[in-house]
Design a protein around this motif. Structure first.
Motif, PDB file in Angstrom:
ATOM      1  N   SER A  25      66.379 -32.471  42.680  1.00  0.00           N
ATOM      2  CA  SER A  25      65.257 -32.167  41.780  1.00  0.00           C
ATOM      3  C   SER A  25      65.809 -31.563  40.492  1.00  0.00           C
ATOM      4  O   SER A  25      66.690 -30.693  40.538  1.00  0.00           O
ATOM      5  CB  SER A  25      64.290 -31.182  42.437  1.00  0.00           C
ATOM      6  N   LEU A  26      65.308 -32.035  39.360  1.00  0.00           N
ATOM      7  CA  LEU A  26      65.728 -31.499  38.066  1.00  0.00           C
ATOM      8  C   LEU A  26      64.701 -30.517  37.497  1.00  0.00           C
ATOM      9  O   LEU A  26      64.755 -30.171  36.329  1.00  0.00           O
ATOM     10  CB  LEU A  26      65.950 -32.643  37.063  1.00  0.00           C
ATOM     11  N   SER A  27      63.779 -30.054  38.312  1.00  0.00           N
ATOM     12  CA  SER A  27      62.766 -29.115  37.849  1.00  0.00           C
ATOM     13  C   SER A  27      63.431 -27.852  37.302  1.00  0.00           C
ATOM     14  O   SER A  27      64.282 -27.245  37.964  1.00  0.00           O
ATOM     15  CB  SER A  27      61.827 -28.744  38.995  1.00  0.00           C
ATOM     16  N   GLY A  28      63.066 -27.472  36.093  1.00  0.00           N
ATOM     17  CA  GLY A  28      63.651 -26.298  35.453  1.00  0.00           C
ATOM     18  C   GLY A  28      64.917 -26.582  34.681  1.00  0.00           C
ATOM     19  O   GLY A  28      65.419 -25.709  33.977  1.00  0.00           O
ATOM     20  N   TRP A  29      65.431 -27.801  34.781  1.00  0.00           N
ATOM     21  CA  TRP A  29      66.636 -28.148  34.030  1.00  0.00           C
ATOM     22  C   TRP A  29      66.286 -28.387  32.573  1.00  0.00           C
ATOM     23  O   TRP A  29      65.250 -28.975  32.251  1.00  0.00           O
ATOM     24  CB  TRP A  29      67.267 -29.418  34.592  1.00  0.00           C
ATOM     25  N   ARG A  30      67.168 -27.929  31.691  1.00  0.00           N
ATOM     26  CA  ARG A  30      67.041 -28.213  30.256  1.00  0.00           C
ATOM     27  C   ARG A  30      68.287 -28.995  29.852  1.00  0.00           C
ATOM     28  O   ARG A  30      69.366 -28.427  29.709  1.00  0.00           O
ATOM     29  CB  ARG A  30      66.910 -26.912  29.467  1.00  0.00           C
TER      30      ARG A  30
END
Length: 362
Positions: free
Chosen positions: A27-32
């Motif tokens: 999951s890339l949730s929260g990735w910038r």
């Protein structure tokens, strides 16, 4: 500080992106993710959950970008033909802004020229995005530091006695606090110089002032003016840190090179508000003109409406200057009378007294 763990993660290289996925990220949730070329990572992107990811200036195939958006990612495209990084994650350093070549080819000079000539909506968007990311980087930089502000005239020559006094002030303050200025020339440069040399003997600071005074102003040659300062930095490589918050709104005035970090903004009102807000240990106002007077009453307004626990000291240096030449002091006292701020505004005659007042205020 780059975030590499937790709810928010900054991913700035394709190698880091690949390594995280190789370690099992699904999951890339929260990735910038910033300025990555993902045009050959389509299959990888489709294999993970991108909802909640923020893609800043990344490159996709059209199909992959559409897929990422449809599955809940936020995608901000690159803004074309701009000389600055709209999605940068750190404050500038003096070397970064000035570069190694002639000043006119530097990032600083090119950014100013671009801001003056490109009035398109794309340029306005790029400037707004840039200033937003600078504010985020600045918030991280100041998080573990206690800042004291020094305001004063930008037009003071390096050969002026007031320049040496401002350097002494920066040195005194820098021994216990992090000095913050508007990041420009004149008194601002002098305070950053003093802070940079705050761990050195007085003789080193006095020698540095003599060195830079050989090029007293940035006109007509910004490059020579900056080089004199870089020579001082090179002679003392382990100087203390300080902050400058300059603006390309006044881009004809270059930033000084003694601040270890430069939060340079395009929008001057945003920059001024940020500078005043960050100086929780107080602000010292050296003699100046219109800009310094504006900053006095901008700060006074913040303190006027603040409760006792939030008021920061205000110290004006130069009794004759602030009561006779530019009589800001009588109005400031009239404004403060009967308010919590009244006990926190001071008028002194020496930079030594100013530094002692700020230190005693905790």
């Amino acid at each position: 500080m780059k975030r590499t763990r937790g709810l928010a993660i900054d991913v700035d290289t394709i190698a880091d992106f690949d390594a995280r996925l190789a370690r099992g990220a699904r999951s890339l949730s929260g990735w910038r993710l910033r300025a990555l070329d993902l045009s050959e990572r389509g299959e990888t992107l489709r294999s993970v959950d991108v909802a909640g990811a923020l893609f800043l200036g990344c490159t996709f195939t059209p199909a992959d970008e559409e897929s990422a958006r449809a599955r809940g990612a936020v995608v901000f495209p690159s803004v074309p033909d701009v000389p600055i990084d709209t999605y940068r994650t750190a404050l500038y350093t003096p070397s970064e802004l000035f570069g190694d070549g002639p000043y006119l080819s530097s990032i600083d000079a090119r950014a100013y020229a671009w801001s003056q000539h490109d009035k398109s909506r794309d340029a306005a968007l790029a400037q707004s995005l840039h200033d937003h990311t600078i504010s985020l980087a600045l918030a991280q930089w100041v998080a573990d530091r206690r800042l004291v502000g020094v305001m004063g005239g930008h037009g003071i020559s390096r050969a002026d006695p007031g320049y040496a006094e401002a350097a002494l002030l920066g040195s005194l303050l820098g021994q216990t606090l992090t000095v913050a200025t508007g990041g420009g020339p004149g008194a601002m440069e002098a305070a950053n110089l003093g802070a940079y040399l705050s761990g050195q003997p007085d003789s080193i600071r006095e020698k540095a002032v003599r060195t830079v005074s050989a090029v007293p102003g940035f006109a007509p040659d910004v490059g020579a003016w900056a080089q004199a300062a870089f020579a001082v930095r090179e002679s003392v490589s382990d100087g203390a840190e300080s902050l400058g918050i300059p603006t390309w709104h006044y881009g004809h005035e270059p930033p000084n090179v003694f601040a270890s970090a430069l939060a340079k903004y395009f929008r001057n009102p945003q920059r001024e508000a940020v500078l005043l807000e960050l100086c929780q240990a107080g602000i010292i106002f050296l003699p100046g003109a219109g800009g310094t007077v504006q900053e006095i009453f901008q700060d006074a307004c913040e303190n006027y409406y603040a409760d006792e626990s939030s008021v920061a000291p205000m110290v004006l240096v130069g009794r004759e200057y602030w009561t006779q030449t530019l009589p800001a002091w009588p109005l400031l006292m009239a404004l403060a009378r009967g308010r919590p701020v009244e006990a926190h505004v001071h008028l002194v005659d020496s930079v030594q007294d100013a530094a002692e007042l700020v230190a005693s205020a905790g």
